[in-house]
Design an enzyme around this catalytic site. Structure first.
Site, short mmCIF file in Angstrom:
data_model
loop_
_atom_site.label_atom_id
_atom_site.label_comp_id
_atom_site.label_asym_id
_atom_site.label_seq_id
_atom_site.Cartn_x
_atom_site.Cartn_y
_atom_site.Cartn_z
N ASP A 127 0.85 -1.19 0.00
CA ASP A 127 0.00 0.00 0.00
C ASP A 127 0.89 1.24 0.00
O ASP A 127 1.70 1.43 0.90
CB ASP A 127 -0.88 -0.01 1.25
CG ASP A 127 -1.99 1.03 1.19
OD1 ASP A 127 -1.82 2.05 0.51
OD2 ASP A 127 -3.04 0.80 1.83
N THR A 187 0.65 -9.89 -12.56
CA THR A 187 -0.71 -10.04 -12.04
C THR A 187 -1.68 -9.14 -12.81
O THR A 187 -1.27 -8.24 -13.55
CB THR A 187 -0.76 -9.66 -10.55
OG1 THR A 187 -0.44 -8.26 -10.42
CG2 THR A 187 0.26 -10.48 -9.74
N GLU A 232 -1.11 -5.60 -11.84
CA GLU A 232 0.07 -5.00 -12.47
C GLU A 232 -0.20 -4.69 -13.94
O GLU A 232 0.19 -3.63 -14.45
CB GLU A 232 1.25 -5.95 -12.35
CG GLU A 232 2.54 -5.40 -12.93
CD GLU A 232 3.70 -6.36 -12.73
OE1 GLU A 232 4.78 -6.08 -13.30
OE2 GLU A 232 3.54 -7.36 -12.00
#
Length: 253
Positions: free
Chosen positions: A157, A232, A235
């Protein structure tokens, strides 16, 4: 935003004492009670007692005993800690590619862990275990010094607002803690698509005297763990939107 809930360390996880329940202290821990599908719930109830555990830091001066991965995995193998595994896309792919490594994946969201459990069940993977809790608590209380061959932190994060930067995971104190938990030659592999956070990560890692940046491709190829990540959906979406992925690799000197 949901308040953190009280959780206990599962008492049947090898090598872990069961401290009294309490609320997490770290800013980053916020449980979301997302509903699981019937299949996810059934898989959770079947596999979590053996493959997963809830984490809680202790109260008072007594520290719990670190995890004993050899007992939990049932073998003696190098251990990688992945902090913030999400739904486990990278976790599964990298564990499949490195069956001789054992992976402890940490996440705070039940839904992501349930998705990972389903993938573990589907692919019949025996080298992944799960911890639900805060990565800093895991590093501080449950991982012994010089016990990890690798630490992976992918897309933590970024807490983009300036007043929230103190909540970011990868800061100098955390880098020092990670370095302490790595074996000599062990690897810290981090990635972010947030430019400002990338600068902070680079400065924090390069400023830790126990870590040395690895950028030479010939040296990367000789590391004890792979740094070849799968892409991913998160991404790929960021790349399509123009985000630049910053990748960092350090080794414990």
């Amino acid at each position: 935003m949901h308040a953190p809930r009280d959780v206990e360390m599962a008492s049947d996880v090898p090598g872990v004492d069961t401290p009294a329940p309490r609320r997490f202290r770290n800013f980053s821990v916020r449980y979301r009670h997302s509903a699981l599908s019937d299949g996810q719930r059934q898989t959770w109830e079947r596999l979590w007692p053996d493959l997963g555990a809830d984490v809680v830091p202790p109260e008072g001066p007594d520290r719990p005993q670190p995890l004993d991965p050899r007992r939990w995995f049932g073998r003696d193998a190098p251990v990688v800690l992945e902090i913030g595994c999400g739904a486990g896309t990278s976790t599964v792919a990298m564990a499949q590619a490195e069956p001789d490594l054992d992976v402890i994946a940490v996440e705070i969201y039940e839904r992501g862990l349930a998705q990972l459990l389903c993938a573990i069940d589907r692919e019949q993977l025996g080298n992944i275990r799960l911890l639900r809790g805060d990565g800093l608590d895991v590093l501080e209380y449950l991982i012994a010094p010089s016990s990890l061959i690798g630490v992976r932190v992918f897309f933590p994060d970024p807490w983009p607002k300036a007043r929230h930067h103190k909540r970011r995971l990868l800061q100098p104190a955390t880098m020092a803690l990670i370095a302490d938990r790595l074996q000599p030659g062990g690897v810290l592999h981090a990635a972010t698509d947030h430019a400002d956070y990338a600068e902070q990560i680079a400065e924090s890692g390069d400023g830790e005297p126990a870590l040395r940046r690895v950028s030479d491709p010939s040296k990367v190829a000789g590391l004890p763990i792979s740094v070849d990540r799968p892409t991913t959906k998160y991404e790929a979406k960021g790349r399509n939107a123009g985000s630049v992925i910053n990748e960092f690799v350090w080794e414990r000197v």
